[in-house]
Design an enzyme around this catalytic site. Structure first.
Site, mmCIF file in Angstrom:
data_model
loop_
_atom_site.group_PDB
_atom_site.id
_atom_site.type_symbol
_atom_site.label_atom_id
_atom_site.label_comp_id
_atom_site.label_asym_id
_atom_site.label_seq_id
_atom_site.Cartn_x
_atom_site.Cartn_y
_atom_site.Cartn_z
ATOM 1 N N TYR A 51 8.053 -16.044 9.569
ATOM 2 C CA TYR A 51 7.132 -14.972 9.179
ATOM 3 C C TYR A 51 5.877 -15.084 10.040
ATOM 4 O O TYR A 51 5.022 -15.932 9.805
ATOM 5 C CB TYR A 51 6.802 -15.122 7.686
ATOM 6 C CG TYR A 51 5.894 -14.052 7.087
ATOM 7 C CD1 TYR A 51 5.466 -12.938 7.805
ATOM 8 C CD2 TYR A 51 5.475 -14.170 5.766
ATOM 9 C CE1 TYR A 51 4.649 -11.982 7.241
ATOM 10 C CE2 TYR A 51 4.655 -13.212 5.184
ATOM 11 C CZ TYR A 51 4.243 -12.124 5.934
ATOM 12 O OH TYR A 51 3.422 -11.180 5.351
ATOM 13 N N LYS A 60 9.993 -12.092 11.387
ATOM 14 C CA LYS A 60 9.286 -10.948 10.803
ATOM 15 C C LYS A 60 8.007 -10.828 11.601
ATOM 16 O O LYS A 60 7.127 -11.679 11.493
ATOM 17 C CB LYS A 60 9.012 -11.204 9.317
ATOM 18 C CG LYS A 60 8.107 -10.207 8.622
ATOM 19 C CD LYS A 60 8.047 -10.587 7.151
ATOM 20 C CE LYS A 60 6.982 -9.955 6.281
ATOM 21 N NZ LYS A 60 6.042 -9.036 6.785
ATOM 22 N N GLU A 70 3.218 1.207 9.676
ATOM 23 C CA GLU A 70 2.630 2.336 10.397
ATOM 24 C C GLU A 70 3.074 2.372 11.861
ATOM 25 O O GLU A 70 2.803 3.338 12.572
ATOM 26 C CB GLU A 70 1.091 2.297 10.288
ATOM 27 C CG GLU A 70 0.403 0.995 10.675
ATOM 28 C CD GLU A 70 0.328 -0.014 9.524
ATOM 29 O OE1 GLU A 70 1.286 -0.088 8.724
ATOM 30 O OE2 GLU A 70 -0.671 -0.747 9.440
ATOM 31 N N SER A 100 3.454 -11.703 1.252
ATOM 32 C CA SER A 100 2.044 -11.286 1.089
ATOM 33 C C SER A 100 1.938 -10.168 0.064
ATOM 34 O O SER A 100 1.061 -10.190 -0.801
ATOM 35 C CB SER A 100 1.479 -10.763 2.410
ATOM 36 O OG SER A 100 1.810 -11.606 3.466
HETATM 37 O O1 MN9 Z 1 4.883 -6.978 5.167
HETATM 38 C C1 MN9 Z 1 2.914 -5.830 5.522
HETATM 39 N N1 MN9 Z 1 1.822 -6.569 6.014
HETATM 40 C C2 MN9 Z 1 0.991 -7.233 5.224
HETATM 41 C C3 MN9 Z 1 4.197 -6.435 5.928
HETATM 42 O O2 MN9 Z 1 1.241 -7.451 4.085
HETATM 43 C C4 MN9 Z 1 -0.246 -7.755 5.843
HETATM 44 C C5 MN9 Z 1 2.849 -4.383 5.985
HETATM 45 O O3 MN9 Z 1 3.847 -3.685 5.324
HETATM 46 C C6 MN9 Z 1 1.493 -3.750 5.711
HETATM 47 O O4 MN9 Z 1 1.112 -3.946 4.375
HETATM 48 C C7 MN9 Z 1 1.483 -2.256 5.976
HETATM 49 C C8 MN9 Z 1 0.084 -1.650 5.890
HETATM 50 O O5 MN9 Z 1 -0.700 -2.107 6.962
HETATM 51 O O6 MN9 Z 1 2.030 -1.994 7.224
#
Ligand code: MN9
Length: 295
Positions: free
Chosen positions: A135, A163, A190, A46
């Site tokens: 994922y 994941k 977070e 993503s």
């Molecule tokens: O890869 C990421 N999630 C998305 C995991 O891309 C939706 C996270 O690293 C978030 O970007 C991050 C901020 O919410 O935790």
């Protein structure tokens, strides 16, 4: 040793001023993150805007990351897409490079029952001799798995990990308890410390591309039993992440990486450019990030 333990940046895709893949920036980012001590990379997920790239760009981006990593750390290739055929093609390409594992988001847009989703994953695994990391990202894919379904994934030995980009840390803990052989990556940066305490082996995340050292420290402090110190680091990271979520996570992440000297040129449309007010708010947080050793 678990190859997939530790901090894995979910790499962004930097562009040139003309909006094409910026290979030099991607190489520079990979190089910096290896020097900072990341455990490996998650490419074309993503954060890499994979669904805004065409198939040739996804392949090329993965090739650039794989070559830049140079065998020093494992690369996980996200090859999932809306169709089984395309996912298989991308997996075959990833396998031809020699990546450590493939990872696939659940096919989305059309709705499939769980048997259909399993068939999709099996088709990919039948095509390539590589470990698979499921994922799981219900907030973006729209596919929410029950614990029982995750356990069913776990009954196929070719699936080595998940994941877990979900705030359901009860589910994370249960999957660790019920299928102990699975590697579980925390997905929301977070909540990393919470994920670790519920059994995550490591994490795949967007924000590690500009604040990896913080997360490496969180895991070290957690493993040393220094929870209060680990929480202080998580608080500091979350001050940044809260502003990032308000600004737009991907364009905000690219802004920080630019401030750290690597050109990214924003995100591809229809993602929107960072609003100047948000950019200013992110700049005010730059002192939360440590200076770069290579500056
Ligand atoms: O890869 C990421 N999630 C998305 C995991 O891309 C939706 C996270 O690293 C978030 O970007 C991050 C901020 O919410 O935790």
């Amino acid at each position: 040793m678990n190859t997939f333990k530790g901090i894995f940046p979910a790499l962004i895709t930097p562009y040139t001023p003309g909006g094409e893949l910026n290979e030099a920036s991607l190489v520079a980012l990979v190089e910096r993150l290896i020097r900072q001590g990341v455990a490996g990379f998650y490419a074309m997920g993503s954060s890499g805007e994979c669904f805004l790239l065409d198939e040739a760009e996804r392949r090329r981006g993965l090739e650039v990351v794989f070559a830049a990593a140079g065998g020093r750390v494992p690369v996980i290739a996200q090859i999932g897409s809306t169709s089984t055929r395309q996912s298989v093609r991308l997996a075959e390409h990833a396998a031809s490079l020699g990546v450590a594992a493939v990872s696939s988001v659940s096919p989305f847009y059309y709705k499939y029952d769980f048997a259909g989703l399993l068939t999709h994953y099996r088709a990919i695994m039948d095509a390539v001799d590589l470990p698979m990391i499921v994922y799981n990202i219900p907030s973006l894919s729209g596919v929410t798995y029950t614990l029982d379904q995750l356990q069913q994934f776990g009954s196929d030995p070719r699936i080595v990990g998940i994941k877990h980009t979900s705030q359901d840390l009860f589910q994370l803990e249960r999957i660790r308890a019920l299928v102990p052989r699975l590697t579980v990556f925390n997905g929301f940066d977070e909540m990393f410390l919470a994920g670790l305490s519920m059994g995550a082996h490591g994490a795949i995340g967007t924000t590690f591309s500009f604040m990896a050292p913080k997360f490496i420290r969180i895991q070290r402090l957690y493993e040393a039993g220094r929870m209060a110190d680990a929480l202080a680091e998580q608080h500091s990271a979350n001050t940044v992440i809260a502003a990032l979520i308000a600004a737009g996570v991907f364009s905000g992440t690219k802004h920080f990486i630019e401030r750290q000297g690597i050109a990214c040129y924003g995100c591809r449309e229809p993602m929107q450019a960072l609003h100047p007010e948000h950019a200013a708010r992110l700049d005010a947080l730059l002192d939360q990030l440590e200076p770069l050793a290579d500056d």
